[in-house]
Design a protein around this motif. Sequence first.
Motif, PDB file in Angstrom:
ATOM      1  N   TYR A  97       0.805  -1.221   0.000  1.00  0.00           N
ATOM      2  CA  TYR A  97       0.000   0.000   0.000  1.00  0.00           C
ATOM      3  C   TYR A  97       0.841   1.276   0.000  1.00  0.00           C
ATOM      4  O   TYR A  97       0.650   2.149  -0.831  1.00  0.00           O
ATOM      5  CB  TYR A  97      -0.985  -0.020   1.167  1.00  0.00           C
ATOM      6  CG  TYR A  97      -2.085  -1.021   0.934  1.00  0.00           C
ATOM      7  CD1 TYR A  97      -3.209  -0.699   0.184  1.00  0.00           C
ATOM      8  CD2 TYR A  97      -1.985  -2.321   1.427  1.00  0.00           C
ATOM      9  CE1 TYR A  97      -4.205  -1.626  -0.055  1.00  0.00           C
ATOM     10  CE2 TYR A  97      -2.982  -3.264   1.185  1.00  0.00           C
ATOM     11  CZ  TYR A  97      -4.080  -2.907   0.438  1.00  0.00           C
ATOM     12  OH  TYR A  97      -5.065  -3.837   0.189  1.00  0.00           O
ATOM     13  N   ASN A  98       1.774   1.394   0.913  1.00  0.00           N
ATOM     14  CA  ASN A  98       2.605   2.597   0.903  1.00  0.00           C
ATOM     15  C   ASN A  98       3.490   2.644  -0.330  1.00  0.00           C
ATOM     16  O   ASN A  98       3.627   3.671  -0.980  1.00  0.00           O
ATOM     17  CB  ASN A  98       3.472   2.669   2.165  1.00  0.00           C
ATOM     18  CG  ASN A  98       2.782   3.455   3.267  1.00  0.00           C
ATOM     19  OD1 ASN A  98       1.629   3.842   3.117  1.00  0.00           O
ATOM     20  ND2 ASN A  98       3.477   3.687   4.362  1.00  0.00           N
ATOM     21  N   GLU A 133      -3.712   8.263  -2.566  1.00  0.00           N
ATOM     22  CA  GLU A 133      -3.557   9.127  -1.400  1.00  0.00           C
ATOM     23  C   GLU A 133      -4.237   8.503  -0.182  1.00  0.00           C
ATOM     24  O   GLU A 133      -3.713   8.545   0.933  1.00  0.00           O
ATOM     25  CB  GLU A 133      -4.170  10.499  -1.701  1.00  0.00           C
ATOM     26  CG  GLU A 133      -4.027  11.514  -0.565  1.00  0.00           C
ATOM     27  CD  GLU A 133      -2.565  11.804  -0.216  1.00  0.00           C
ATOM     28  OE1 GLU A 133      -2.281  12.062   0.960  1.00  0.00           O
ATOM     29  OE2 GLU A 133      -1.713  11.748  -1.120  1.00  0.00           O
ATOM     30  N   LYS A 134      -5.401   7.883  -0.423  1.00  0.00           N
ATOM     31  CA  LYS A 134      -6.127   7.247   0.667  1.00  0.00           C
ATOM     32  C   LYS A 134      -5.372   6.028   1.181  1.00  0.00           C
ATOM     33  O   LYS A 134      -5.323   5.756   2.384  1.00  0.00           O
ATOM     34  CB  LYS A 134      -7.520   6.854   0.186  1.00  0.00           C
ATOM     35  CG  LYS A 134      -8.461   6.415   1.291  1.00  0.00           C
ATOM     36  CD  LYS A 134      -9.863   6.215   0.739  1.00  0.00           C
ATOM     37  CE  LYS A 134     -10.830   5.841   1.860  1.00  0.00           C
ATOM     38  NZ  LYS A 134     -12.212   5.671   1.355  1.00  0.00           N
ATOM     39  N   GLN A 135      -4.729   5.280   0.259  1.00  0.00           N
ATOM     40  CA  GLN A 135      -4.018   4.066   0.651  1.00  0.00           C
ATOM     41  C   GLN A 135      -2.747   4.371   1.425  1.00  0.00           C
ATOM     42  O   GLN A 135      -2.217   3.496   2.108  1.00  0.00           O
ATOM     43  CB  GLN A 135      -3.695   3.229  -0.590  1.00  0.00           C
ATOM     44  CG  GLN A 135      -4.919   2.555  -1.190  1.00  0.00           C
ATOM     45  CD  GLN A 135      -4.573   1.708  -2.393  1.00  0.00           C
ATOM     46  OE1 GLN A 135      -3.494   1.846  -2.965  1.00  0.00           O
ATOM     47  NE2 GLN A 135      -5.481   0.840  -2.792  1.00  0.00           N
ATOM     48  N   LYS A 136      -2.221   5.607   1.288  1.00  0.00           N
ATOM     49  CA  LYS A 136      -1.032   5.964   2.054  1.00  0.00           C
ATOM     50  C   LYS A 136      -1.309   5.939   3.545  1.00  0.00           C
ATOM     51  O   LYS A 136      -0.413   5.720   4.351  1.00  0.00           O
ATOM     52  CB  LYS A 136      -0.559   7.369   1.649  1.00  0.00           C
ATOM     53  CG  LYS A 136       0.065   7.452   0.269  1.00  0.00           C
ATOM     54  CD  LYS A 136       0.505   8.882  -0.012  1.00  0.00           C
ATOM     55  CE  LYS A 136       1.063   9.049  -1.401  1.00  0.00           C
ATOM     56  NZ  LYS A 136       1.466  10.450  -1.687  1.00  0.00           N
ATOM     57  N   HIS A 137      -2.566   6.171   3.898  1.00  0.00           N
ATOM     58  CA  HIS A 137      -2.944   6.241   5.300  1.00  0.00           C
ATOM     59  C   HIS A 137      -3.369   4.849   5.761  1.00  0.00           C
ATOM     60  O   HIS A 137      -4.556   4.503   5.757  1.00  0.00           O
ATOM     61  CB  HIS A 137      -4.071   7.257   5.493  1.00  0.00           C
ATOM     62  CG  HIS A 137      -3.699   8.646   5.049  1.00  0.00           C
ATOM     63  ND1 HIS A 137      -2.888   9.472   5.792  1.00  0.00           N
ATOM     64  CD2 HIS A 137      -4.008   9.334   3.913  1.00  0.00           C
ATOM     65  CE1 HIS A 137      -2.725  10.624   5.159  1.00  0.00           C
ATOM     66  NE2 HIS A 137      -3.394  10.563   4.005  1.00  0.00           N
ATOM     67  N   LEU A 138      -2.391   4.035   6.143  1.00  0.00           N
ATOM     68  CA  LEU A 138      -2.671   2.667   6.547  1.00  0.00           C
ATOM     69  C   LEU A 138      -3.626   2.599   7.729  1.00  0.00           C
ATOM     70  O   LEU A 138      -4.383   1.645   7.863  1.00  0.00           O
ATOM     71  CB  LEU A 138      -1.364   1.942   6.897  1.00  0.00           C
ATOM     72  CG  LEU A 138      -0.350   1.763   5.763  1.00  0.00           C
ATOM     73  CD1 LEU A 138       0.883   1.024   6.279  1.00  0.00           C
ATOM     74  CD2 LEU A 138      -0.960   1.026   4.596  1.00  0.00           C
ATOM     75  N   GLU A 139      -3.587   3.615   8.558  1.00  0.00           N
ATOM     76  CA  GLU A 139      -4.429   3.587   9.758  1.00  0.00           C
ATOM     77  C   GLU A 139      -5.916   3.680   9.424  1.00  0.00           C
ATOM     78  O   GLU A 139      -6.766   3.387  10.267  1.00  0.00           O
ATOM     79  CB  GLU A 139      -4.045   4.732  10.701  1.00  0.00           C
ATOM     80  CG  GLU A 139      -4.357   6.148  10.208  1.00  0.00           C
ATOM     81  CD  GLU A 139      -3.286   6.727   9.294  1.00  0.00           C
ATOM     82  OE1 GLU A 139      -3.363   7.928   8.984  1.00  0.00           O
ATOM     83  OE2 GLU A 139      -2.370   5.962   8.912  1.00  0.00           O
ATOM     84  N   ASP A 140      -6.243   4.055   8.164  1.00  0.00           N
ATOM     85  CA  ASP A 140      -7.644   4.176   7.774  1.00  0.00           C
ATOM     86  C   ASP A 140      -8.139   2.991   6.945  1.00  0.00           C
ATOM     87  O   ASP A 140      -9.327   2.920   6.628  1.00  0.00           O
ATOM     88  CB  ASP A 140      -7.857   5.464   6.963  1.00  0.00           C
ATOM     89  CG  ASP A 140      -7.601   6.716   7.797  1.00  0.00           C
ATOM     90  OD1 ASP A 140      -7.835   6.650   9.014  1.00  0.00           O
ATOM     91  OD2 ASP A 140      -7.158   7.727   7.228  1.00  0.00           O
ATOM     92  N   ALA A 164      -2.271  -0.514  11.053  1.00  0.00           N
ATOM     93  CA  ALA A 164      -3.587  -0.562  10.397  1.00  0.00           C
ATOM     94  C   ALA A 164      -4.629  -1.141  11.342  1.00  0.00           C
ATOM     95  O   ALA A 164      -5.105  -2.258  11.157  1.00  0.00           O
ATOM     96  CB  ALA A 164      -3.498  -1.386   9.118  1.00  0.00           C
TER      97      ALA A 164
END
Length: 549
Positions: A97-98, A133-140, A164
């Motif tokens: 993902y990142n 951009e959304k996938q950069k935020h693993l916590e979401d 995550a």
Amino acid sequence: MSPEGSKPGFQVDQRVQSVKAEKTSSKQLGTVKYVGPVEGYDGLWVGVDWDTGLGRHNGTVNGKHYFETTTKESGSLVRPNSLSTGITLAEALIERYNASATTTSSGEDGMYVMSVRQRRMTVELVGKDQIEEKQKHLEDLKVVILAYAGVCSAGPRGQVGGLAPCIKELDLTGNLLPDWNAVGQICDELPLLRVLNLSCSRISMDAESINPALSNIQTLVLNNCHITWQQVDQLKLSLKSLEELHLCGNNIRTIEASEHGAPGVFVDGFELLRLLNLEDNNIVDWAEILKLSKLKSLEHLNLNSNGLEEVLYPVLDPSFEEDKEAKKSIPFQNLRCLLLGKNKIARLDSVDALNHFPSLKDVRLSENPLVDGAGVNASRFLLVARIGNITSLNGSEVKARERKDAEIRYVRYVLNSVLGQIDDSVLKKHPRFLELKAKHDIPMESAQSGAALASHKMSASFLSVTIMCVSLSVGEKAPVTRKLPSSTTVGKLKQICEGLFKVKAANQCLYVKDEDTPLPVALDNDLESIHDLGLGQDSVILVDEAKGH
């Protein structure tokens, strides 16, 4: 995944993934069966039995046998640097993902197609920037797909949960998790996880390794995992929230039931299980399916492609009458959907058994000898009429009008078959006959005897049919009445109509006009006879032409 992950020492029965593809364009999964030297070659070698069966030999090289394989060509001897022992879930998340957000941003590594001149043309995916951009935020992240990513463990405690924590659905198809301890650690790290796909894995089953952390899982997919029902049974105490269980392609033959840790007749536990998918296994004996009849929450049971030859409802099985414990609860009391396609069901008494399932609404019987022409070749109206409560058959809705038409045709079909002579043998073959006759107030034909009955039988072998052409391209034509053998098929009838009205048989649509039904009924199976369709004397056939012809 880098070869560095393959440097630690290998052990027999360890799961590995190929770094370089062998005979395939994708990475292979396999199990280590040998670690050591090979005569005539320097250095260390690893013998692997590949899941795909696409190896080079059976574990024997130059006449010397090194290890056992599943098939004659599923084994290979490879260098350690050609294998990976896997990475952690945290590493796979970051890599998938990142990393994807940076490596796919350039035209060189992004999506492209080849032009007619074999030039690379960059393709820009609509919404791609927002997704990345959304996938950069693993916590979401809530839904994660890591199929064939080489995951072998959760990693250090707290790492995945910190990266995550919101994952609800996790697809780990074709990874390297060694046992249920490793699976339990992942579930423990992800308390919100509800859907887990472990298909195409070879997870070691040990009662001591089953982790209570599985209790949050609601949907578990174990397709093509070489798992047995006995192993599934070991998991049930850890799967207290399980609602869906998928076990396709595992070659399951028997349902090894147990009750409170001891062998039992019926499967217990799985209190919340609504859907059980056993498609593409090898369960040929319906007695095995009966072991599932006490699962009170079971609503959907998929038994497609198993080789089943019959269906029995427990109360119709003599052995059930002798089982006092079984009679305490209604068998399959909440089962609404039963999929039986691509089996070997050939007898109508299996259809009659389906009528006894108290909550059954949706049935699939396609691609069985019963309906595909290799056996009874039962028409749709016969199936609808014999199963009283279904609202869907073979994926098609059964509406109230179709049910009424089918039941009336069925009663007439029976009367025509026996010339009105109803006895116990007829009622045994047609359990719903009297019920449907009374429901639709259809009069019984008067009984005949002696010469009159013989004459009736002779005349009944021929049906007087009036054929009307309603095709606009043909114009007005007078109806034609013919006496046809009751064995005349729809396909033969089309040939007759072609001779009468010059409409090609391949372009015809035939319908039967029935005074008891507001709309004509299509005759869409060329193999069915007019007797099987329930046509009686003086029936009216409408001939139309398909649109576009």
